[in-house]
Design a protein around this motif. Structure first.
Motif, mmCIF file in Angstrom:
data_model
loop_
_atom_site.group_PDB
_atom_site.id
_atom_site.type_symbol
_atom_site.label_atom_id
_atom_site.label_comp_id
_atom_site.label_asym_id
_atom_site.label_seq_id
_atom_site.Cartn_x
_atom_site.Cartn_y
_atom_site.Cartn_z
ATOM 1 N N GLU A 1 0.836 -1.212 0.000
ATOM 2 C CA GLU A 1 0.000 0.000 0.000
ATOM 3 C C GLU A 1 0.865 1.255 0.000
ATOM 4 O O GLU A 1 0.586 2.225 -0.722
ATOM 5 N N SER A 2 1.915 1.247 0.796
ATOM 6 C CA SER A 2 2.790 2.415 0.877
ATOM 7 C C SER A 2 3.470 2.680 -0.469
ATOM 8 O O SER A 2 3.503 3.822 -0.947
ATOM 9 N N ILE A 3 4.017 1.625 -1.087
ATOM 10 C CA ILE A 3 4.717 1.789 -2.368
ATOM 11 C C ILE A 3 3.755 2.269 -3.452
ATOM 12 O O ILE A 3 4.072 3.186 -4.231
ATOM 13 N N GLU A 4 2.572 1.664 -3.505
ATOM 14 C CA GLU A 4 1.605 2.053 -4.520
ATOM 15 C C GLU A 4 1.151 3.495 -4.338
ATOM 16 O O GLU A 4 0.941 4.225 -5.316
ATOM 17 N N THR A 5 1.021 3.928 -3.099
ATOM 18 C CA THR A 5 0.622 5.314 -2.829
ATOM 19 C C THR A 5 1.700 6.286 -3.291
ATOM 20 O O THR A 5 1.412 7.323 -3.895
ATOM 21 N N ILE A 6 2.962 5.944 -3.003
ATOM 22 C CA ILE A 6 4.072 6.801 -3.435
ATOM 23 C C ILE A 6 4.092 6.915 -4.957
ATOM 24 O O ILE A 6 4.209 8.011 -5.525
ATOM 25 N N LEU A 7 3.963 5.780 -5.640
ATOM 26 C CA LEU A 7 3.999 5.790 -7.115
ATOM 27 C C LEU A 7 2.822 6.573 -7.693
ATOM 28 O O LEU A 7 2.967 7.317 -8.666
ATOM 29 N N GLU A 8 1.650 6.408 -7.084
ATOM 30 C CA GLU A 8 0.461 7.126 -7.564
ATOM 31 C C GLU A 8 0.641 8.631 -7.400
ATOM 32 O O GLU A 8 0.344 9.413 -8.311
ATOM 33 N N MET A 9 1.121 9.050 -6.233
ATOM 34 C CA MET A 9 1.300 10.478 -5.992
ATOM 35 C C MET A 9 2.425 11.064 -6.849
ATOM 36 O O MET A 9 2.371 12.217 -7.251
ATOM 37 N N SER A 10 3.440 10.246 -7.132
ATOM 38 C CA SER A 10 4.565 10.757 -7.933
ATOM 39 C C SER A 10 4.137 11.102 -9.356
ATOM 40 O O SER A 10 4.757 11.945 -10.019
ATOM 41 N N GLU A 11 3.061 10.482 -9.835
ATOM 42 C CA GLU A 11 2.553 10.780 -11.169
ATOM 43 C C GLU A 11 2.096 12.233 -11.277
ATOM 44 O O GLU A 11 2.108 12.823 -12.365
ATOM 45 N N LEU A 12 1.718 12.811 -10.141
ATOM 46 C CA LEU A 12 1.224 14.183 -10.145
ATOM 47 C C LEU A 12 2.330 15.190 -10.455
ATOM 48 O O LEU A 12 2.043 16.327 -10.849
ATOM 49 N N LYS A 13 3.577 14.762 -10.282
ATOM 50 C CA LYS A 13 4.678 15.685 -10.579
ATOM 51 C C LYS A 13 4.751 15.990 -12.084
ATOM 52 O O LYS A 13 5.275 17.024 -12.488
ATOM 53 N N LYS A 14 4.190 15.091 -12.883
ATOM 54 C CA LYS A 14 4.216 15.292 -14.334
ATOM 55 C C LYS A 14 3.327 16.458 -14.759
ATOM 56 O O LYS A 14 3.505 17.016 -15.841
ATOM 57 N N THR A 15 2.360 16.806 -13.915
ATOM 58 C CA THR A 15 1.454 17.905 -14.255
ATOM 59 C C THR A 15 2.095 19.267 -14.011
ATOM 60 O O THR A 15 1.617 20.284 -14.521
ATOM 61 N N GLY A 16 3.155 19.274 -13.208
ATOM 62 C CA GLY A 16 3.822 20.529 -12.894
ATOM 63 C C GLY A 16 3.269 21.225 -11.669
ATOM 64 O O GLY A 16 3.896 22.132 -11.121
ATOM 65 N N LYS A 17 2.077 20.812 -11.219
ATOM 66 C CA LYS A 17 1.483 21.428 -10.031
ATOM 67 C C LYS A 17 2.202 20.976 -8.770
ATOM 68 O O LYS A 17 2.538 21.780 -7.905
ATOM 69 N N LEU A 18 2.461 19.671 -8.669
ATOM 70 C CA LEU A 18 3.126 19.131 -7.480
ATOM 71 C C LEU A 18 4.617 19.458 -7.530
ATOM 72 O O LEU A 18 5.330 19.030 -8.430
ATOM 73 N N LYS A 19 5.071 20.185 -6.533
ATOM 74 C CA LYS A 19 6.456 20.651 -6.507
ATOM 75 C C LYS A 19 7.366 19.816 -5.618
ATOM 76 O O LYS A 19 8.590 19.821 -5.794
#
Length: 447
Positions: A55-73
């Motif tokens: 669960e922890s690894i999947e959550t990290i990977l899911e949230m890391s995808e948001l960095k591609k949008t440029g919003k997540l810094k």
């Protein structure tokens, strides 16, 4: 800057998360629940068993995808997974901007600030360090009326299946005066129920004061104005003393409830687990608790399919559960954790067999729970109201027999409005396997 915080794992981890939220709020970060709106995401991870790790690894990977949008810094990872796999994070998780170990959560503001400045932070204290967070105003996420109070950190037991000592360090108690101050501050903010947690609450004070001080701590917490319920979780059976039992029985604010993880009931498996009790000792402590408090609710946890567990061992555990009639019981299948002795034991039980044995125990427990709840019909109990279901026009709460998140609830009918956090007296009118139904008979709003 808007910040999303994700807390995974146990209630002890949640306390660390609440401290981090408090520190970040003081720093001026605005908390959001919308991941799409977050400039910063902090994930407090767990790795106790395989499911938690996944669960922890999947959550990290899911949230890391948001960095591609440029919003997540900035993406920050803290907690047990970060502590256990810090080398792997350095090599394989380039999306993560900062990692903090289990004893570095008080450095969260520094980590976030540095990550936003483009610097990859790695903050790891000794796992035997105990951060002083007594002056931090936690952001309590469990409602204004209930809070966890973490009274100690780490563990010295070294059970053969458990990774906790390697990621959380040795057992160390929080000084009593700091706990009393924290509990007093929580009470002033409206908290009425304190749930005491640690890896092992019953050893509290042994390292600081040379003897177990949980009874004394309970008395001091009970003196705090505004606190009405004090609940004990994670009490190892071999550390439950006569003094503790007497304190629970005689101190009105201490709930007649105990979470006592035993993990197994058969001597051969208990020994292989590195546990420090026997079948007869377990029966003895249950008898002592029930003699002192006939109305006590005892919760326990078991592990099915531990390496070397035979069908005879499993049948013995079924017979033990049937005889003890625990009020609450949960079963986990054995999780083979790397770097633990049990991972190398012979006679590993197949996964399907672990699950079959777990299900068999839980089926038996369901029958026991149903009978226990049926015995409650007609009785009057004090209930802490936690919410309202508009569609059913009914309130939801808990009795003293139910710990938050892990136990059942009671559905309460009332002709008058009740505010979440109110205590009401209720007559039990119905019951299922895990939940109760009742009607308000008298209501007194607490200040």
């Amino acid at each position: 800057m808007k910040l999303l915080f994700i807390s995974l794992g146990c209630d002890k981890n949640l306390v660390d998360s609440e401290v981090m939220l408090g520190l970040l709020s003081e720093r001026g970060y605005e908390i959001t629940n919308d991941e799409q709106d977050a400039d910063v995401i902090v994930i407090n991870t767990c790795c106790f068993i395989n499911d938690a790790k996944t669960e922890s690894i999947e959550t990290i990977l899911e949230m890391s995808e948001l960095k591609k949008t440029g919003k997540l810094k900035a993406l920050i990872v803290a907690g047990c997974l970060a502590e256990r796999y810090k080398d792997e994070f350095r090599k394989e998780m380039s999306e993560v901007d900062a990692i903090l170990g289990t004893t570095s959560f008080d450095k969260i503001v520094e980590a976030v600030d540095e990550a936003l400045g483009g610097h990859n932070e790695e903050i790891f204290e000794s796992i035997d360090h105990l951060p002083d967070t007594s002056k931090v105003e936690r952001v309590v996420t469990t409602g204004s009326y209930m809070a966890y109070l973490k009274i100690a950190e780490g563990c010295d037991k070294h059970c053969t299946y458990c990774i906790i000592p390697s990621v959380r360090g040795k057992f160390r108690s929080v000084p009593m005066e700091k706990l009393v101050q924290e509990a007093t501050n929580l009470a002033k903010r409206g908290v009425k129920e304190l749930v005491l947690v640690a890896q092992e609450t019953t050893l509290y004070g042994k390292d600081l004061y040379g003897e177990k001080k949980l009874p004394e701590l309970l008395h001091k917490l009970a003196e705090i104005e505004g606190i009405e319920w004090i609940r004990l979780l994670y009490c190892y059976p071999e550390e439950i003393t006569d003094e503790l039992i007497e304190t629970m029985a005689t101190e009105p604010k201490v709930c007649h409830y105990i979470d006592m993880p035993i993990q197994h009931s058969q001597d051969t498996i208990l020994k292989r687990m590195g546990r420090r009790t026997s079948t007869e000792q377990l029966k003895e402590v249950v008898q002592k608790l029930r003699t002192a408090m006939p109305d006590i609710a005892i919760r326990t946890t078991l592990i099915s399919g531990f390496p070397g567990e035979t069908l005879e061992d499993h049948e013995g555990m079924l017979a033990f559960v049937d005889e003890m009639e625990f009020d609450r019981l949960g079963v986990f299948t054995y999780s083979k954790e790397e770097d633990t002795p049990a991972a190398n034991f012979e006679n590993q039980v197949p996964e399907e067999e672990k699950e079959r044995r777990r299900d068999e125990i839980m089926t038996l427990q369901q029958e026991i729970s149903y009978e226990c709840d049926q015995d409650m019909i007609g009785k009057q109990v004090k209930v802490l109201i936690e919410g309202y279901l508009y569609e059913d026009d009914i309130y939801v709460g808990r009795t003293y027999k139910d710990a938050p998140k892990v136990d059942g609830c009671i559905f309460v009918k009332s002709e008058e409005e009740i505010i979440s956090g109110d205590f009401v007296d209720v007559t039990i009118t119905g019951a299922s396997e895990y939940d109760l139904i009742g009607e308000v008979i008298y209501r007194e709003l607490t200040e």
